[in-house]
Design an enzyme around this catalytic site. Structure first.
Site, PDB file in Angstrom:
ATOM      1  N   ASP A   1       7.876  12.624   8.039  1.00 24.91           N
ATOM      2  CA  ASP A   1       6.478  12.536   7.619  1.00 24.91           C
ATOM      3  C   ASP A   1       6.284  12.412   6.108  1.00 24.91           C
ATOM      4  O   ASP A   1       6.429  11.327   5.551  1.00 24.91           O
ATOM      5  CB  ASP A   1       5.738  13.763   8.190  1.00 24.91           C
ATOM      6  CG  ASP A   1       4.240  13.690   8.041  1.00 24.91           C
ATOM      7  OD1 ASP A   1       3.755  12.666   7.548  1.00 24.91           O
ATOM      8  OD2 ASP A   1       3.545  14.652   8.419  1.00 24.91           O
TER       9      ASP A   1
ATOM     10  N   HIS B   1       1.575  15.413  15.164  1.00 24.42           N
ATOM     11  CA  HIS B   1       0.952  16.695  14.805  1.00 24.42           C
ATOM     12  C   HIS B   1       0.022  17.199  15.917  1.00 24.42           C
ATOM     13  O   HIS B   1      -1.168  17.418  15.686  1.00 24.42           O
ATOM     14  CB  HIS B   1       0.125  16.618  13.514  1.00 24.42           C
ATOM     15  CG  HIS B   1       0.832  16.060  12.330  1.00 24.42           C
ATOM     16  ND1 HIS B   1       2.025  16.563  11.875  1.00 24.42           N
ATOM     17  CD2 HIS B   1       0.507  15.037  11.488  1.00 24.42           C
ATOM     18  CE1 HIS B   1       2.399  15.879  10.810  1.00 24.42           C
ATOM     19  NE2 HIS B   1       1.507  14.950  10.554  1.00 24.42           N
TER      20      HIS B   1
HETATM   21 ZN   LIG Z   1       1.343  11.436   9.051  1.00 23.31          ZN
END
Ligand SMILES: [Zn+2]
Length: 465
Positions: free
Chosen positions: A332, A281
């Site tokens: 994720d 991220h």
């Molecule tokens: Zn994560």
């Protein structure tokens, strides 16, 4: 003993090839690739060779997974409160976590890993932070939860890179972890012991790679991260290091408030960030940070469907790829589990931002699908620390086979096939999947499919009721 495969079309390290004979060792490693028409006519291939029906592509590594979150997917899609965000989602997710037992985590992970294989992933990096019992007490074997997800991967036949998460604090300046986080936290010594144990258990097993995952800059200090890397280096100085870096603006602001620096700046000033690192991220990064990640050779771990689902933001992929940055994809939170969907969203996000088409490609490789698929293969392999992602001698025989009966693939060839499977397929175009030379998905099915579905349904009922 080796196995010989014949493929009519395959995307190899040398590009597209036709009529190729692939020899795979008993350990699942590609030993040779020989264009067969140079030896004997295709018509002479007999039963000693396994004929693969359909186009062969390398399988992608899923570089970011929190397995248990699969069971939670879809339960938080209605507006629960004003300003619903990542943080309100996390609160509901924490309530969900409170209930999970080791046996349930195994069942969820097994179901997820079957879905991953079907979705085009042949290995997974498990960013594993659910370590302890509901009360926060360590299990008799502190690696109990790790064993559950690792065994699920072994049983299903997906290769795993296990990344025990190091989590100490709720925020910067050693802010104490909350009750909801007590299943995740370790002291330094306990965390080092976990690393020792995992290497002791699994060092000899080629199905698994062990790395570490400092959760984030807010959850562990620089000193903590140094200690973890030193411990890891006792076993493998090249083992992967993954970290959540800049998913939310609030954590960027928090980092600036406590360190005077943005997260990526802070990380690069304190560590030699190189190819063994994967920054999960890297959503909120400025131009300097984007350039710095690209130059360092680290992998940007992009989890497009999760980042979209949580309203995180959009990674500056266009500039990053121009700078030759490495990237890979992860499912994720597993809101969906499809490599193709991640790649589609990667390009579509850029099209919507820049109001243009065909953005993530260049003159050398004009196909967006090929550019993205190839990029995710290379970055994914680097992030999981395995010789995967290429149909090439010395690499693991990790590949997927496309379904020639999928109407979206009719009359398509080579790079058009990849463009179509990413952008134009309504149904999953992946028919068969091999991991380390072993067939794990056959005509869209897995051998444990029915057993897994029954168990998963039961676990969801137990959790929800
Ligand atoms: Zn994560």
């Amino acid at each position: 003993m080796s196995t010989l495969y014949f493929a009519e079309t395959a995307l190899t390290d040398d590009g597209w090839v036709t009529d190729v004979l692939i020899s795979v060792s008993s350990k699942g490693i590609i030993e040779s690739l020989i264009p067969i028409n140079k030896i004997i006519p295709t018509s002479k291939i007999n039963g000693e060779v396994v004929r693969l029906e359909g186009t062969l592509l390398p399988g992608i590594a899923n570089l970011h997974s929190h397995a248990f979150q699969r069971a939670f997917a879809g339960f938080s899609e209605s507006a629960g409160q004003a300003n619903d965000s990542f943080w309100s989602w996390r609160k509901i997710m924490y309530q969900f976590v409170e209930k999970l037992t080791p046996e349930q985590v195994y069942v969820i992970a097994r179901q997820l890993y079957i879905e991953m294989l079907k979705g085009g992933y042949t290995s997974v990096a498990e960013f594993h932070y659910l370590h302890h019992s509901a009360s926060g007490k360590h299990y008799d074997d502190p690696a109990e939860m790790s064993h559950q997800v690792i065994n699920a991967a072994f049983d299903v036949g997906i290769d795993i890179t296990h990344l025990p998460v190091y989590y100490r604090h709720a925020g910067f300046n050693h802010k104490p972890a909350s009750d909801a986080q007590k299943r995740f936290t370790h002291t330094a010594d306990d965390y080092y012991q976990l690393i020792h144990k995992l290497f002791k258990y699994y060092k000899q097993d080629q199905r698994i790679q062990i790395g570490i995952a400092p959760h984030s800059l807010r959850a562990v200090s620089s000193k903590d991260i140094c200690g973890a890397i030193e411990t890891l280096d006792n076993y493998n100085t090249k083992a992967p290091i993954h970290i959540h870096i800049a998913e939310q603006l609030a954590e960027v602001d928090d980092c600036i408030a406590h360190t005077g620096q943005r997260p990526v700046q802070h990380l690069y000033d304190n560590f030699d960030v190189n190819k063994r690192w994967c920054l999960i991220h890297a959503t909120h990064i400025n131009e300097q940070e984007t350039w710095e990640i690209a130059q360092s050779g680290a992998v940007a771990g992009l989890c497009l469907t999760t980042e979209a689902n949580l309203g995180d933001g959009i990674f500056p992929a266009s500039f990053y790829l121009q700078e030759k940055g490495k990237f890979g994809i992860g499912s994720d939170s597993h809101i969906t589990v499809s490599a193709l969907e991640e790649l589609r969203l990667l390009e579509y996000g850029q099209r919507l931002v820049h109001q243009q088409r065909a953005i993530l490609c260049d003159e050398a490789v004009p196909s967006v699908g090929r550019t993205l698929y190839q990029g995710a293969l290379e970055g994914g392999a680097q992030a999981v620390g395995r010789k995967t992602g290429k149909i090439a001698v010395g690499y693991l025989a990790d590949w997927i086979i496309l379904d020639g009966n999928n109407p979206s693939l009719f009359s398509k060839s080579k790079d058009q096939l990849i463009d179509s499977m990413i952008f134009a397929c309504n149904a999953n175009p992946i028919k068969d999947v091999f991991v380390s030379g072993k067939q794990v998905i056959t005509s869209g099915n897995h051998a444990l499919e029915n057993e897994s579905l029954l168990a998963f349904r039961k676990v969801l009922k137990e959790i929800v009721d």
